[in-house]
Motif scaffolding. Structure first.
Motif, PDB file in Angstrom:
ATOM      1  N   ALA A 128       0.826  -1.211   0.000  1.00 27.22           N
ATOM      2  CA  ALA A 128       0.000   0.000   0.000  1.00 27.22           C
ATOM      3  C   ALA A 128       0.857   1.257   0.000  1.00 27.22           C
ATOM      4  N   THR A 129       1.992   1.212   0.683  1.00 27.21           N
ATOM      5  CA  THR A 129       2.884   2.369   0.720  1.00 27.21           C
ATOM      6  C   THR A 129       3.420   2.693  -0.665  1.00 27.21           C
ATOM      7  N   LEU A 130       3.765   1.658  -1.434  1.00 25.97           N
ATOM      8  CA  LEU A 130       4.256   1.900  -2.793  1.00 25.97           C
ATOM      9  C   LEU A 130       3.140   2.396  -3.701  1.00 25.97           C
ATOM     10  N   GLN A 131       1.927   1.859  -3.539  1.00 19.98           N
ATOM     11  CA  GLN A 131       0.812   2.312  -4.364  1.00 19.98           C
ATOM     12  C   GLN A 131       0.543   3.798  -4.156  1.00 19.98           C
ATOM     13  N   GLU A 132       0.714   4.255  -2.917  1.00 23.95           N
ATOM     14  CA  GLU A 132       0.472   5.665  -2.616  1.00 23.95           C
ATOM     15  C   GLU A 132       1.573   6.556  -3.187  1.00 23.95           C
ATOM     16  N   SER A 133       2.776   5.996  -3.361  1.00 25.03           N
ATOM     17  CA  SER A 133       3.914   6.801  -3.815  1.00 25.03           C
ATOM     18  C   SER A 133       4.699   6.064  -4.895  1.00 25.03           C
ATOM     19  N   PRO A 134       4.183   6.002  -6.137  1.00 19.19           N
ATOM     20  CA  PRO A 134       4.919   5.340  -7.221  1.00 19.19           C
ATOM     21  C   PRO A 134       6.327   5.923  -7.365  1.00 19.19           C
ATOM     22  N   ILE A 135       7.293   5.078  -7.712  1.00 24.43           N
ATOM     23  CA  ILE A 135       8.690   5.490  -7.711  1.00 24.43           C
ATOM     24  C   ILE A 135       9.345   5.205  -9.057  1.00 24.43           C
ATOM     25  N   SER A 136      10.501   5.811  -9.250  1.00 20.91           N
ATOM     26  CA  SER A 136      11.267   5.635 -10.479  1.00 20.91           C
ATOM     27  C   SER A 136      12.018   4.305 -10.445  1.00 20.91           C
ATOM     28  N   PRO A 137      12.477   3.820 -11.597  1.00 21.30           N
ATOM     29  CA  PRO A 137      13.259   2.579 -11.617  1.00 21.30           C
ATOM     30  C   PRO A 137      14.525   2.666 -10.767  1.00 21.30           C
ATOM     31  N   SER A 138      15.209   3.818 -10.768  1.00 25.14           N
ATOM     32  CA  SER A 138      16.435   3.949  -9.976  1.00 25.14           C
ATOM     33  C   SER A 138      16.127   3.898  -8.488  1.00 25.14           C
ATOM     34  N   ARG A 139      15.017   4.513  -8.082  1.00 22.17           N
ATOM     35  CA  ARG A 139      14.615   4.474  -6.674  1.00 22.17           C
ATOM     36  C   ARG A 139      14.237   3.054  -6.271  1.00 22.17           C
ATOM     37  N   LEU A 140      13.559   2.333  -7.151  1.00 24.17           N
ATOM     38  CA  LEU A 140      13.190   0.948  -6.879  1.00 24.17           C
ATOM     39  C   LEU A 140      14.441   0.095  -6.681  1.00 24.17           C
ATOM     40  N   ALA A 141      15.446   0.320  -7.512  1.00 22.60           N
ATOM     41  CA  ALA A 141      16.699  -0.439  -7.390  1.00 22.60           C
ATOM     42  C   ALA A 141      17.394  -0.123  -6.067  1.00 22.60           C
ATOM     43  N   ASP A 142      17.353   1.134  -5.646  1.00 24.13           N
ATOM     44  CA  ASP A 142      17.942   1.507  -4.349  1.00 24.13           C
ATOM     45  C   ASP A 142      17.254   0.765  -3.208  1.00 24.13           C
ATOM     46  N   LEU A 143      15.936   0.707  -3.259  1.00 23.49           N
ATOM     47  CA  LEU A 143      15.184   0.007  -2.216  1.00 23.49           C
ATOM     48  C   LEU A 143      15.487  -1.494  -2.241  1.00 23.49           C
ATOM     49  N   ALA A 144      15.639  -2.049  -3.428  1.00 23.51           N
ATOM     50  CA  ALA A 144      15.961  -3.474  -3.534  1.00 23.51           C
ATOM     51  C   ALA A 144      17.322  -3.768  -2.905  1.00 23.51           C
ATOM     52  N   ARG A 145      18.246  -2.821  -3.029  1.00 24.71           N
ATOM     53  CA  ARG A 145      19.568  -3.013  -2.418  1.00 24.71           C
ATOM     54  C   ARG A 145      19.478  -2.926  -0.886  1.00 24.71           C
ATOM     55  N   VAL A 146      18.591  -2.082  -0.387  1.00 22.08           N
ATOM     56  CA  VAL A 146      18.358  -2.035   1.062  1.00 22.08           C
ATOM     57  C   VAL A 146      17.822  -3.383   1.541  1.00 22.08           C
ATOM     58  N   PHE A 147      16.845  -3.908   0.825  1.00 15.75           N
ATOM     59  CA  PHE A 147      16.262  -5.213   1.153  1.00 15.75           C
ATOM     60  C   PHE A 147      17.332  -6.301   1.101  1.00 15.75           C
ATOM     61  N   GLU A 148      18.181  -6.247   0.077  1.00 15.47           N
ATOM     62  CA  GLU A 148      19.256  -7.229  -0.086  1.00 15.47           C
ATOM     63  C   GLU A 148      20.227  -7.162   1.084  1.00 15.47           C
ATOM     64  N   LYS A 149      20.609  -5.933   1.495  1.00 19.86           N
ATOM     65  CA  LYS A 149      21.543  -5.761   2.605  1.00 19.86           C
ATOM     66  C   LYS A 149      20.948  -6.305   3.898  1.00 19.86           C
ATOM     67  N   ALA A 150      19.691  -5.998   4.162  1.00 21.29           N
ATOM     68  CA  ALA A 150      19.042  -6.498   5.371  1.00 21.29           C
ATOM     69  C   ALA A 150      18.940  -8.024   5.351  1.00 21.29           C
ATOM     70  N   THR A 151      18.721  -8.598   4.173  1.00 25.01           N
ATOM     71  CA  THR A 151      18.674 -10.056   4.043  1.00 25.01           C
ATOM     72  C   THR A 151      20.028 -10.670   4.368  1.00 25.01           C
ATOM     73  N   GLU A 152      21.094 -10.071   3.853  1.00 23.75           N
ATOM     74  CA  GLU A 152      22.450 -10.556   4.145  1.00 23.75           C
ATOM     75  C   GLU A 152      22.759 -10.456   5.646  1.00 23.75           C
ATOM     76  N   LEU A 153      22.288  -9.409   6.287  1.00 25.72           N
ATOM     77  CA  LEU A 153      22.495  -9.260   7.730  1.00 25.72           C
ATOM     78  C   LEU A 153      21.699 -10.295   8.513  1.00 25.72           C
ATOM     79  N   GLU A 154      20.526 -10.695   7.991  1.00 25.90           N
ATOM     80  CA  GLU A 154      19.768 -11.777   8.611  1.00 25.90           C
ATOM     81  C   GLU A 154      20.552 -13.094   8.529  1.00 25.90           C
ATOM     82  N   ILE A 155      21.147 -13.335   7.373  1.00 22.23           N
ATOM     83  CA  ILE A 155      21.953 -14.544   7.198  1.00 22.23           C
ATOM     84  C   ILE A 155      23.123 -14.536   8.184  1.00 22.23           C
ATOM     85  N   ALA A 156      23.789 -13.387   8.291  1.00 23.56           N
ATOM     86  CA  ALA A 156      24.922 -13.265   9.212  1.00 23.56           C
ATOM     87  C   ALA A 156      24.484 -13.474  10.659  1.00 23.56           C
ATOM     88  N   PHE A 157      23.271 -13.039  10.992  1.00 24.61           N
ATOM     89  CA  PHE A 157      22.737 -13.185  12.339  1.00 24.61           C
ATOM     90  C   PHE A 157      22.612 -14.662  12.707  1.00 24.61           C
TER      91      PHE A 157
END
Length: 533
Positions: free
Chosen positions: A480-509
């Motif tokens: 719902a948050t994304l639907q309210e605020s559509p984003i550019s492809p570059s912004r989407l890629a930035d968010l995906a990298r945040v998700f990726e980093k948090a996933t890697e930190l979960e693995i490290a945990f």
């Protein structure tokens, strides 16, 4: 003069908000690679909240505009929209009679019978309705009413059309006015399909010559940005007719265009926003949720680095808990450190609640915080079970791995916007849910006997209803948050990298928990090895 560019003339009112009327028509015509011309019948003071005022253009000046365009540029199709009054309608019909005589097929006229705006403002006086039926509709190649307009034009009471059969009866009646085709749009009457309660829109095309109907179904899009859909569909149909398509082909293509324009719309203004007429050029980075992809944002984030996500949700640590082989030292290290992590995780979700003005999204964040509190209490009980008191648990220092993870989550949540806060906390919530669901439903590799597997209760909690409900809430607010605020492809890629980093930190945990368990066991063995025999 010959031209290779199809020409479409729109005769309609002006929308100062740019979402409907002449403005929407010209955008649509351009999107179909046609050349658009216009004759304005009325001026409106209008925005996404409604129509505040209307001033008509004199019928004689409307005629001058039409004649000016046809004398020089010509037209391969004509679309009419808001016609303002009876005198204007008759003046337009007079031009058509003068130009086309009885050759109505070559006219290719699409009539959008605009009577009332979405906000309820009357756009056609009652006195003009008879003229619309008697004078203009006989010229129509295709008439494109929605259900309320069809009822109004047919003289039926509002709410009479309640089924597809009712739609067909009304279309037949409207065709008796002389319109060659009637395309009755079903957007005001979504119909449930299937046990899941999915809703569809049924559109009906009545062929007055062949005396038969054709229907099409499409998914109902329950979104507010639908301003200008009628204008857009009629302009799209006229454009396709100008390009040489048949009426069935033209209206089907026009309906597909409008559906995509709605699905890719942006929130503009405070009311019913416009559709995205140029979705082919400036489409949303991701589609809106649909039956084929109910969670497109979540799916994209997970698919950005599928290898990392797989390593996370299939990690040896939860697998070892499920079959009971994980050393107790590793489990205790994990729940002690996770207790500290969850405090910061709760704060991050509280920050997300702070960053939104949407009370529904705020409530979702608060619900997640409440679920985090429940989760931490579950950890406390497990620790007490093994002789670690709440006070001792709180005094245990954070590990280096935990500090790295919590500080990243807090840093992104505090410095970023609402989407950053949602995305950085998503891997923890969604991943634990996927792990719990997978292991609870697994047919092998698990030990469900709590007498021999002390960890099974922990696994069952994450696969159970309360945590799966928390995951559902988390994904809903993320989407719902994304639907309210559509984003550019570059912004989407930035968010995906945040998700990726948090996933890697979960693995490290989880890696750290296994390593801590091994280290503790080695220390115990060293002590035992040094004891006198």
């Amino acid at each position: 003069m010959e031209t290779t560019v199809p020409r479409v003339l729109t005769i309609a009112g002006s929308d100062s908000g740019g979402g409907a009327g002449i403005q929407a028509d010209l955008k649509t015509i351009a999107a179909f690679h046609c050349f658009g011309t216009s004759a304005i019948t009325a001026l409106t003071a209008q925005n996404t909240l409604g129509v505040q005022a209307v001033e008509g253009v004199s019928p004689s000046f409307v005629v001058k505009q039409i004649e000016s365009v046809l004398d020089d540029i010509g037209s391969d199709a004509i679309k009419t929209g808001m016609l303002y009054g009876e005198e204007t309608i008759r003046a337009i019909v007079g031009v058509l009679e003068k130009r086309y005589g009885q050759d109505r097929e070559s006219l290719r006229l699409v009539v959008d019978p605009v009577c009332v705006s979405t906000s309820g403002h009357s756009l056609l006086p009652l006195s003009a309705v008879d003229s619309l039926r008697k004078d203009l509709l006989p010229w129509a190649t295709v008439l494109t009413p929605n259900i309320p307009e069809a009822e109004y034009l047919a003289g039926w009471e509002s709410g009479t059309i309640r089924s597809v059969e009712d739609m067909e009866r009304c279309a037949k009646e409207l065709a008796n006015t002389g319109a060659r085709w009637v395309y009755l749009k079903g957007g005001h009457m979504p119909i449930e399909r299937g046990a899941a309660g999915d809703r569809v829109v049924v559109d009906l095309l009545w062929d007055a010559k062949a005396k038969k109907s054709t229907t099409w179904e499409r998914r109902y899009l329950d979104v507010k940005n639908t301003h200008g859909t009628g204008c857009t569909l009629a302009a799209a149909a006229a454009s396709e007719l100008a390009r040489g398509k048949t009426v069935p082909e033209a209206v089907r293509c026009a309906a597909d265009f409008v559906a995509s324009a709605i699905a890719t719309s942006y929130s503009i203004g405070n009311g019913s926003g416009p559709v995205n007429h140029f979705h082919g050029l400036m489409s949303r980075t991701l589609p809106l949720p649909n039956p084929h992809s109910p969670t497109p944002f979540t799916d994209y984030l997970i698919a950005y680095n599928p290898s990392a996500w797989s390593r996370y949700v299939n990690h040896p640590f939860p697998n070892g808990l499920a079959d009971g082989t994980m050393p107790l030292e590793a489990f205790l290290h994990f729940i002690q450190q996770d207790y500290h992590f969850l405090k910061q995780y709760g704060r991050s979700n509280a920050l997300a609640a702070y960053k939104t003005e949407d009370m529904r999204l705020m409530a979702g964040s608060i619900q997640i915080v409440n679920d985090v509190v429940r989760e931490t209490e579950m950890h406390v009980k497990y620790c007490e079970k093994y002789g670690i008191s709440r006070a001792q648990l709180q005094a245990i220092p954070e590990s280096v791995t935990n500090i790295a993870y919590t500080r990243y989550v807090l840093d992104v949540s505090s410095k970023g916007d609402l989407l950053d806060a949602r995305v950085v906390t998503a891997p923890c919530l969604i991943g634990y849910g996927e792990v719990g669901r997978r292991l609870v439903n697994a047919t092998s590799g698990v030990n469900r006997d709590e007498a021999t597997n002390p960890y099974w209760g922990w696994i069952a909690e994450y696969g159970g209803d309360w945590y799966q409900g928390a995951v559902k809430t988390g994904i809903e607010v993320l989407e719902a948050t994304l639907q309210e605020s559509p984003i550019s492809p570059s912004r989407l890629a930035d968010l995906a990298r945040v998700f990726e980093k948090a996933t890697e930190l979960e693995i490290a945990f989880w890696d750290a928990a296994i390593e801590a368990g091994k280290k503790r066991r080695e220390e115990v063995l060293d002590v035992k090895g040094g004891m006198p025999q």
